[in-house]
Design an enzyme around this catalytic site. Structure first.
Site, PDB file in Angstrom:
ATOM      1  N   SER A  81       0.831  -1.197   0.000  1.00 11.05           N
ATOM      2  CA  SER A  81       0.000   0.000   0.000  1.00 11.05           C
ATOM      3  C   SER A  81       0.877   1.263   0.000  1.00 11.05           C
ATOM      4  CB  SER A  81      -0.948  -0.043   1.201  1.00 11.05           C
ATOM      5  OG  SER A  81      -1.971   0.923   1.088  1.00 11.05           O
ATOM      6  N   ASP A 212      -9.695  -5.734  -4.200  1.00  9.60           N
ATOM      7  CA  ASP A 212      -9.098  -4.568  -3.536  1.00  9.60           C
ATOM      8  C   ASP A 212      -9.894  -3.328  -3.910  1.00  9.60           C
ATOM      9  OD1 ASP A 212      -7.454  -2.534  -2.546  1.00  9.60           O
ATOM     10  OD2 ASP A 212      -5.619  -3.620  -3.045  1.00  9.60           O
ATOM     11  N   HIS A 240      -7.312  -5.767   0.133  1.00 10.17           N
ATOM     12  CA  HIS A 240      -6.126  -4.910   0.111  1.00 10.17           C
ATOM     13  C   HIS A 240      -4.948  -5.485   0.898  1.00 10.17           C
ATOM     14  CE1 HIS A 240      -4.063  -1.205  -0.688  1.00 10.17           C
ATOM     15  NE2 HIS A 240      -3.920  -0.903   0.592  1.00 10.17           N
TER      16      HIS A 240
END
Length: 264
Positions: A81, A212, A240
């Site tokens: 991320s 996601d 995610h």
């Protein structure tokens, strides 16, 4: 100035692990035991988070500069991320130090742009969503963080179990500073690495969940098409945080990518 906290464990080729927004290096704990038998892990806490609370960074380049002194001269890096943005910028600016790059649930640009722009990007999230998080961080960081974690897992298989793992990880180390959270949100809001993506000459493995909602899988497909040396592994049913929800597959893909094939 305080140094970024880094936990070093294991044996083998050096591998840096960089976490996402509001978290800390402890989020990798469920896969550490499997990885440390093969790699010397350098598990960092980004500035303002975890045990790096006293370290200040003002933008993405500051974060990269803060990490450089605590990492080995040459290493592979796995970024999740926000950590993927940091890893990409690090590899762009210091290619001689990065052997291979793994990007997990990552994207070159988290925020959608106006569709009529020449360089329009629609594989992210509305800026208003992030701006709302930014405004709420100062009021109640804990509630904001839980909302953010829930958003990360929406629509994924086993979302409840993944959220539980993330919440447990949060509580394992000191709370992030409000300033650190705000800077990290600003990084997500204002960075678009698409223009410099061709500078990433290192081999790249993209691991992405097809559910996601924070960094849609289309962003990973875009990266796979535009990076010079990239391969993409999409995990069906994952959101995610595929390294938590699909640990066995994540470790298998990582090992196959990083470890040299032994010839008989």
């Amino acid at each position: 100035m305080s140094a970024v906290h880094v936990e070093v464990t294991g044996q083998g080729e050096p591998l840096a692990l960089i976490h996402g927004w509001g978290m800390h290096g402890g989020v990798w704990q469920p896969v550490i035991d499997k990885l440390q038998a093969y790699f010397t892990l350098h598990i960092v806490d980004l500035p303002g988070m975890g045990l790096s609370r006293e370290v200040q960074a003002h933008d993405l380049d500051d974060m990269v500069q803060a990490l450089l002194p605590v990492l080995p001269p040459c290493f592979s890096v796995c970024g999740w991320s926000l950590g993927g943005l940091v890893a990409m910028r690090l590899a762009m600016q210091h290619p001689q130090r990065v052997n291979k790059l793994l990007l997990v649930g990552s994207t070159p640009c988290f925020i959608n742009t106006e569709p009529n722009q020449e360089s329009a990007w629609q594989y992210g999230m509305a800026a208003s969503v992030f701006e709302q998080f930014a405004s709420q961080v100062a009021e109640d960081y804990a509630a904001t963080l839980i909302k953010f974690l829930t958003l990360q897992c929406m629509g994924a298989e086993d979302a409840r179990a993944t959220i539980k793992q993330l919440r447990q990880a949060i509580s394992a180390r000191p709370a992030p500073t409000q300033a650190g959270l705000q800077v990290a949100l600003d990084i997500l809001l204002h960075n678009d690495l698409r223009a410099g993506i061709q500078a990433l000459q290192a081999p790249v493995l993209l691991i992405h969940g097809d559910r996601d909602t924070l960094a849609p899988v289309q962003a990973a497909h875009w990266l796979a098409q535009h990076l010079p040396h990239a391969q993409l592994r999409v995990l069906a049913g994952a959101g995610h945080a595929p390294f938590l929800s699909h640990q066995a597959a994540f470790v298998e893909y990582l090992m196959h990518f990083l470890l040299p094939v032994k010839t008989s």
